[in-house]
Design an enzyme around this catalytic site. Sequence first.
Site, PDB file in Angstrom:
ATOM      1  N   ARG A 132      37.328  -1.913  15.928  1.00  0.00           N
ATOM      2  CA  ARG A 132      37.915  -0.819  16.727  1.00  0.00           C
ATOM      3  C   ARG A 132      39.318  -1.114  17.251  1.00  0.00           C
ATOM      4  O   ARG A 132      39.878  -0.339  18.002  1.00  0.00           O
ATOM      5  CB  ARG A 132      36.974  -0.444  17.868  1.00  0.00           C
ATOM      6  CG  ARG A 132      36.117   0.758  17.488  1.00  0.00           C
ATOM      7  CD  ARG A 132      35.036   1.060  18.491  1.00  0.00           C
ATOM      8  NE  ARG A 132      35.471   1.230  19.853  1.00  0.00           N
ATOM      9  CZ  ARG A 132      35.760   2.402  20.427  1.00  0.00           C
ATOM     10  NH1 ARG A 132      35.679   3.493  19.739  1.00  0.00           N
ATOM     11  NH2 ARG A 132      36.124   2.461  21.678  1.00  0.00           N
ATOM     12  N   CYS A 189      24.592   3.933  15.862  1.00  0.00           N
ATOM     13  CA  CYS A 189      23.329   3.626  16.527  1.00  0.00           C
ATOM     14  C   CYS A 189      23.569   3.099  17.934  1.00  0.00           C
ATOM     15  O   CYS A 189      24.693   2.901  18.371  1.00  0.00           O
ATOM     16  CB  CYS A 189      22.546   2.610  15.710  1.00  0.00           C
ATOM     17  SG  CYS A 189      23.401   1.041  15.522  1.00  0.00           S
ATOM     18  N   HIS A 243      25.802   3.109  25.114  1.00  0.00           N
ATOM     19  CA  HIS A 243      26.766   3.157  26.217  1.00  0.00           C
ATOM     20  C   HIS A 243      26.017   3.029  27.541  1.00  0.00           C
ATOM     21  O   HIS A 243      26.397   2.265  28.398  1.00  0.00           O
ATOM     22  CB  HIS A 243      27.516   4.494  26.239  1.00  0.00           C
ATOM     23  CG  HIS A 243      28.251   4.824  24.982  1.00  0.00           C
ATOM     24  ND1 HIS A 243      28.445   6.111  24.557  1.00  0.00           N
ATOM     25  CD2 HIS A 243      28.849   4.036  24.049  1.00  0.00           C
ATOM     26  CE1 HIS A 243      29.123   6.109  23.422  1.00  0.00           C
ATOM     27  NE2 HIS A 243      29.379   4.860  23.090  1.00  0.00           N
ATOM     28  N   ALA A 290      25.613  -0.013  18.158  1.00  0.00           N
ATOM     29  CA  ALA A 290      27.036   0.261  17.959  1.00  0.00           C
ATOM     30  C   ALA A 290      27.674   0.709  19.275  1.00  0.00           C
ATOM     31  O   ALA A 290      28.792   0.316  19.598  1.00  0.00           O
ATOM     32  CB  ALA A 290      27.228   1.337  16.894  1.00  0.00           C
TER      33      ALA A 290
END
Lengths: 465, 537
Positions: B90, B56, B191, B59
Site C-alpha cells: 500500500r 478479507c 479495521h 487484509a
Amino acid sequence: MTGCKVTSRVRQVNENQCHMCMPLGGVIALRGVEHSVALVHGSQGCSTYMRLANVEHFNEPIDIASSSLNEKQAIFGGEANLRIALDNVIRVYRPKVIGILTSCLAETMGDDVERFVETYRTDREIGEIEIISVSTPSYGGTHTEGFWATTRAVIAHYARPAERHGGINVIVPNISPADIREIKRLLDLMGLEYTLLPDYSLTLDRPFGGRYQKIAPGGTPTAAIARMSGARATIQFGLTCPDTLSPGLFLEERFGVPLINLPLPIGLDGTDLFVGTLKDLSGQPVPDSLMLERGWLCDAMADTHKINAAARPVIYGEPELVYALAKLCLENGSVPAVIAGGTRNSGLAALLQPLLKDALEEPIVLEEADFVTIEDAAVRTSANLAVGHSGGKYLTERQGIPGLRVGYPIHDRVGGQRILSVGYAGTLALLDRFTNTLLEAKYSSYRRQRKEELLNEKGVSDAKA
Amino acid sequence: MTMTDVNVDELLAPMPDKVKKNRRKHIVKKDLSAGSCQQIEANTRTVPGIITQRGCCYAGCKGVVVGPIKDMLTITHGPIGCAYYSWGTRRNKARVDDRTPPEEIYTTMCFSTDMQESDIVFGGEKKLAKMIDEVVEIFHPRAINLCATCPIGLIGDDLGAVAKAAEKRHGIPVIHYNCEGYKGVSQSAGHHIANNQIMERIIGTGTEKVDGKYVLNILGEYNIGGDAWENERLLEEIGYTIGSTLTGDSAYVNIRNMHKAHLNLVQCHRSINYIAEMMETKYGTPWLKVNFIGIDATIDTLREIARCFGDEELIARTELVIERELAAVTPEIERYQKILKGRTAFVFVGGSRSHHYQFLLRNLGMEVMVAGYEFAHRDDYEGREVIPTIKSDADSKNIPELHLEPEPGIYRPPHLHLKMSKEKYDELVASGVLNDYKGMYPDMVNGGIMIDDANHFETEELVEIFKPDLIFTGIKDKYVTHKMGLPSKQMHSYDYSGPYTCFKGAVTFAKDVAHSLSTPAWKMITAPWEQSKTEQR
C-alpha cells in the site's frame, strides 16, 4: 572443489519470504486452459490477493472468482457458497472450464470439494462445462507446487485412453508468456505437431485491440488436452518437479507416453538439449535460421565471457528457473555465489551437484530460504549480481548488489510478462542484460574504487575525502 | 445516454434473479427531487462467484490498519500466502524521526510463521512462541503485533495466550488480533478488530508529556505516497502539533500518547471512526471529519479546525497559509484545468476517498458519475444519522464491540479539550461540524450512481453506459479498463506517485491525471488502415 554446501532452514521465523502460496501458481496454470475461469474456494481475501499479485506482474486483467466463505461457512461447511459461486460464474462468464482451487481455510475445514462438484453436476444441467478441482492449501506447498499440481489435475481430468497420434506434448513450468511464445516458435521451426500446456502466452499477455472479452482469448484447447494421452512423447521442463505432482510422469505411467524431462531451454546446453530432442523426434535437420541464432549466442558468449567471469551472482526464485540460470552462468564462467529457492522437495541441491563439481568456487546452495538467509549468504560470499524476481530488491537496496529481474513475480519493474530468456535468441537477450548490468555497476564505481585502492597503497588513505 | 436514463435492471440483466434482487439494493442513483438519500445496502455478504473487489478481514487488520505502524514488528501467523500478499503493497511511507531510529522501523519487512501441514494438524502455538523469541533476540522491537489468518481460528491456536506468555518472557507488549480472513464480510471487520486492540492496548498507555498549544491526531491517514507529510507540513506551519497519525508513518511510542491530544481529525471515516468514537467516550476527545483531498476541501478543513479552537491568531494564521499556498498552486491548476475541464470519471477507492476525490476532481473541472466503496457501511454513503437505524446482522455481531466508560482522572469534557465554553462547544456540535459525517450522497452529482461492492461485471457495464474519460480505482480492475481503451489511475497506491493531499498534492494529482488524458498513444490504438472501419462501426 568438491561441490556445494547445502543449507536448509533452521530458524522458525520466515523473514522476507522467497516463495508464495500454492493456489497462486494454480491460478496461472489455469490461465493456460482455453475459456477457463479460476474459482478459489475460500474467504474472498484469497482471490483478491492473488489477483493483486498476478495483476502487478502481468499488467493484465485477472478475474478470479471466490466462494466468499464467511464465519458461518467456516463452521458449517462451504458447499452452499461454492454452489452459488459456480452458478454465478457460469451465468456471468460463460466459461467452458472452471478450475476450483482450495484455500487453507477450505482445506482446514475439511470441505470435500470433489464430492460437492459431483453433486453439483448431477443437480444442475451444465452441459459441456467442465469443473476441475485441485487441492492447493498454502501449507501444502508453494506456488511452484500449485502450478504443477494444477497442470497435472487438468491433464488427469481430460485423460482417457486416446488413439496414438504423431504429435508430442510439451509441458512448461511457470515461465513468462514471452518464453512460451518462443518455445512454440522453436517447435514450429522444427515442424512438429504439438500440444503445449499450460499455454497462457496470450491470456496473460493480451494484445490491445478489439472488444474487451471477459475471458481472454487463447489457452490450450481442451480437445487438444484430451489427446495428450495419445501423443508420441512428452517433453516436460520439469527436472525439479516432484514425481507426485509431475504431469509428464502421470501421462507416462497411465498411458505409456514416454516422458523426456529436460531443463528449461536456457543457455547453450539447455537449448541444445531441447533442439536436439526436437531434431530426433521430427527427423528434420535443424534449420539454418536456428543455427544462425545459435551462432549469434556463441559469438556473444565469446565476446562477453571475460566480463561475465567477474560475476558472482546470487540466483534465487523457483527451482526450475534457478537451475537453468545456474547452468547458464556456469557456461559463461560466472560461478554463482549463492543459489537459493524458497521451496523444498525440488531436489535442486542434488541436481546442482554434478554441475558444480568442477566449479572454481564453492557456491552456497539454500533450500526453503527466506531473503534474510539469502542476503546473509550473498554478503558472506561477496555476491555482485542478484538474479531473480522482485522479492530480492532488498539485496540491491540494503547491500548495493545490482539486480537483474527475471522470473516471477516482478512487481517493481514493468514487463514481467515479456521477459524473454529461453532459446538461443532469448538466452542472448537475457545474457546481454546480465552483462550490461555488470558493466553499469562497473562504470558507476570503478574510478572511485581504483582511486581508493591506489591511495591506500601509498598509505595516504585519509586523503580519500 | 444521459445519466438520469440509466436503467439499473438492464445493467444487471445477465445475472440470476436472486443476484439481481440482491445487487439492486447496493445501487443508488442521486436524485435531487427525492430530498433525502434512498437507503443503500452495504456491509452485507458478497454474492459468491461474482468477482468482488473486496478483500478479507486479515487484509483490513494487518494490511490496512496495523501494518503501517512503523516501530511494531508484525508477525502473520499462518501459512505463507497471506504474509506475502500484505507485504508493502500500500505504499504507506514511513521515515526515521527523533523518536524512531532506522533500526526500529519494520514496515518494509515481512514476517510469517510459514505454517506447514504438520503445524495445521498439531497446532502452531509452539512455533509462534519460538518465533517471537527469535525476533525479540534479533530485533529487540518495542512491541509486537500478531495477526491471525484463516486456519488459526479453526485449529484453535490461542493467540491471546501465546501473546500473554510472550509478554511475560520479554517484557514488551505483544498484541494479538483475531482477524481470521473469513470474519465479517470484508476488510471492514479487520479495521474494527484492529481499532479495538489499538484502543485497548496502546492508546492511553503513554505517560510522556506532549508539548503544544493545539495538539491534533490525524486518524485514518495512511500516508500513501507521503500524503500525511503534506498535511503535517501545513498544520505545523499554522501552529498545530501533530500527536500521532493513525496509522501512516505512525509509531507505537506516539500512539501511546494519543489521549493527550486536543482534537482528533478523521480522514478515512470507515477504517478508523471506531477509535474516534471510543476516544470521545473514554477521554472526551472531540473529533472532526476532515478532508485534505481537493483545494477547496482543504481550505474548508483548515478553517473548520481553526474554528474548533476559536483562537483569533490561529484563524489569522490559517488564512495567511491558505493565501500563500493558493497563490503558489493556482496558475498550475489553471493550466491543467484546460486539459481536464468537462471530463468525467468513476471513483472506486477507500473508506472515504471516493467521496474526497470528488472535491479535487471538481476543482479540476471534472465530474464523478459513478462512485463506490468495497467495504463501506451505510453511514459512509448516507451519513451518520442513519447509524441508529442500521440493523446488526450475524456477521457484524461476531466482531466484538468495546463498551467503554469515561476514564477516571483522565477524562475531560470535550469543550475543555478545545478550551472553550460548554455553550460554544454545543453550538459547534449542533451546527454539524464536530463529531459528525454527512456521507458521500450530498456531494454526488445529480443523476450520478453510488454503488456498493461493485463487481467486475458491473464496472464493465457501467463503463459501457457512461463512457467516462478516466477511472480511479485499484490495480485489480486497472487493466480491465485499459483493455477497454480507457485510462485508469491506481488510487490504492497512486501508481508510484503522490502525495495528493492539500494544495501541492492537488497539483501533483492534476499533473498525473492530465498525463493520462493527454498521452497521444491512446489515440493511436487503431491502425491508420483500420480507421475508416472503426468509424463505420
